[in-house]
Design an enzyme around this catalytic site. Structure first.
Site, PDB file in Angstrom:
ATOM      1  N   GLN A 102     -22.828 -20.412 -18.404  1.00 33.22           N
ATOM      2  CA  GLN A 102     -24.146 -19.043 -17.883  1.00 33.22           C
ATOM      3  C   GLN A 102     -24.390 -18.257 -19.273  1.00 33.22           C
ATOM      4  OE1 GLN A 102     -22.384 -17.672 -15.389  1.00 33.22           O
ATOM      5  NE2 GLN A 102     -24.498 -16.597 -14.926  1.00 33.22           N
ATOM      6  N   PHE A 103     -25.663 -18.008 -19.353  1.00 33.14           N
ATOM      7  CA  PHE A 103     -26.477 -17.689 -20.641  1.00 33.14           C
ATOM      8  C   PHE A 103     -26.758 -15.621 -20.567  1.00 33.14           C
ATOM      9  CE2 PHE A 103     -29.837 -18.602 -17.578  1.00 33.14           C
ATOM     10  CZ  PHE A 103     -30.603 -17.146 -17.792  1.00 33.14           C
ATOM     11  N   THR A 104     -25.814 -15.282 -18.965  1.00 33.16           N
ATOM     12  CA  THR A 104     -26.147 -13.492 -18.234  1.00 33.16           C
ATOM     13  C   THR A 104     -25.431 -13.530 -19.791  1.00 33.16           C
ATOM     14  OG1 THR A 104     -25.825 -14.433 -16.786  1.00 33.16           O
ATOM     15  CG2 THR A 104     -28.483 -14.190 -16.784  1.00 33.16           C
TER      16      THR A 104
END
Length: 152
Positions: free
Chosen positions: A78-80
């Site tokens: 989940q890079f966000t």
């Protein structure tokens, strides 16, 4: 490394209509990896997740870990989680690690959690457009950041 840990009664992940991960009771862990992260962050966070006591005991108190209950983990990249929203309305993800750094650390987290729990870890697909479904139990949701260990 930042994680959003959700206690669930069930969860799944699909990519292009195919199920990539499916669990019953346990945790959905959304994992964000930043450029400053390394294997020490993996070890610290995996230990915290494996020993986090948020499952009910015989008195209904949150005294049991995922290991104690034989629970499962669905790990989703989940890079966000490293969105910067200070300027404007479009988030910047400049702090998120690039795939050449993030993928090996994500895979190390899969291996570390699997070793600590003594079972395979369910996953999504790194970088894919994933559809994650879950039933948050409680709800119980905890955020941990390896760069802020004093508060975790």
């Amino acid at each position: 490394m930042r994680a959003v840990i959700q206690r669930v009664s069930e969860a799944s992940c699909q990519v292009n209509g195919a199920v990539t991960g499916l669990i019953k009771q346990g945790f959905v862990v959304l994992l964000g990896i930043e450029e400053a992260d390394d294997r020490d962050d993996v070890a610290w966070l995996a230990q915290k997740i494996a020993n986090l006591r948020v499952f009910g005991d015989e008195n209904g108190l949150m005294n049991r870990s995922i290991q104690d209950i034989g629970g499962n983990v669905l790990l989703i990249s989940q890079f966000t989680l490293f969105a910067q929203t200070k300027k404007g309305n479009r988030p910047s993800f400049i702090r998120a690690a690039r795939p050449d750094k993030a993928i090996p650390l994500y895979e190390a987290m899969v291996a570390e959690l699997s070793a600590r729990l003594g079972k395979p870890i369910a996953t999504g697909v790194f970088g894919a457009d994933m559809k994650v479904s879950l039933v948050n139990d409680g709800p119980v949701t905890i955020v941990m950041d390896t760069k802020d260990k004093d508060n975790h």
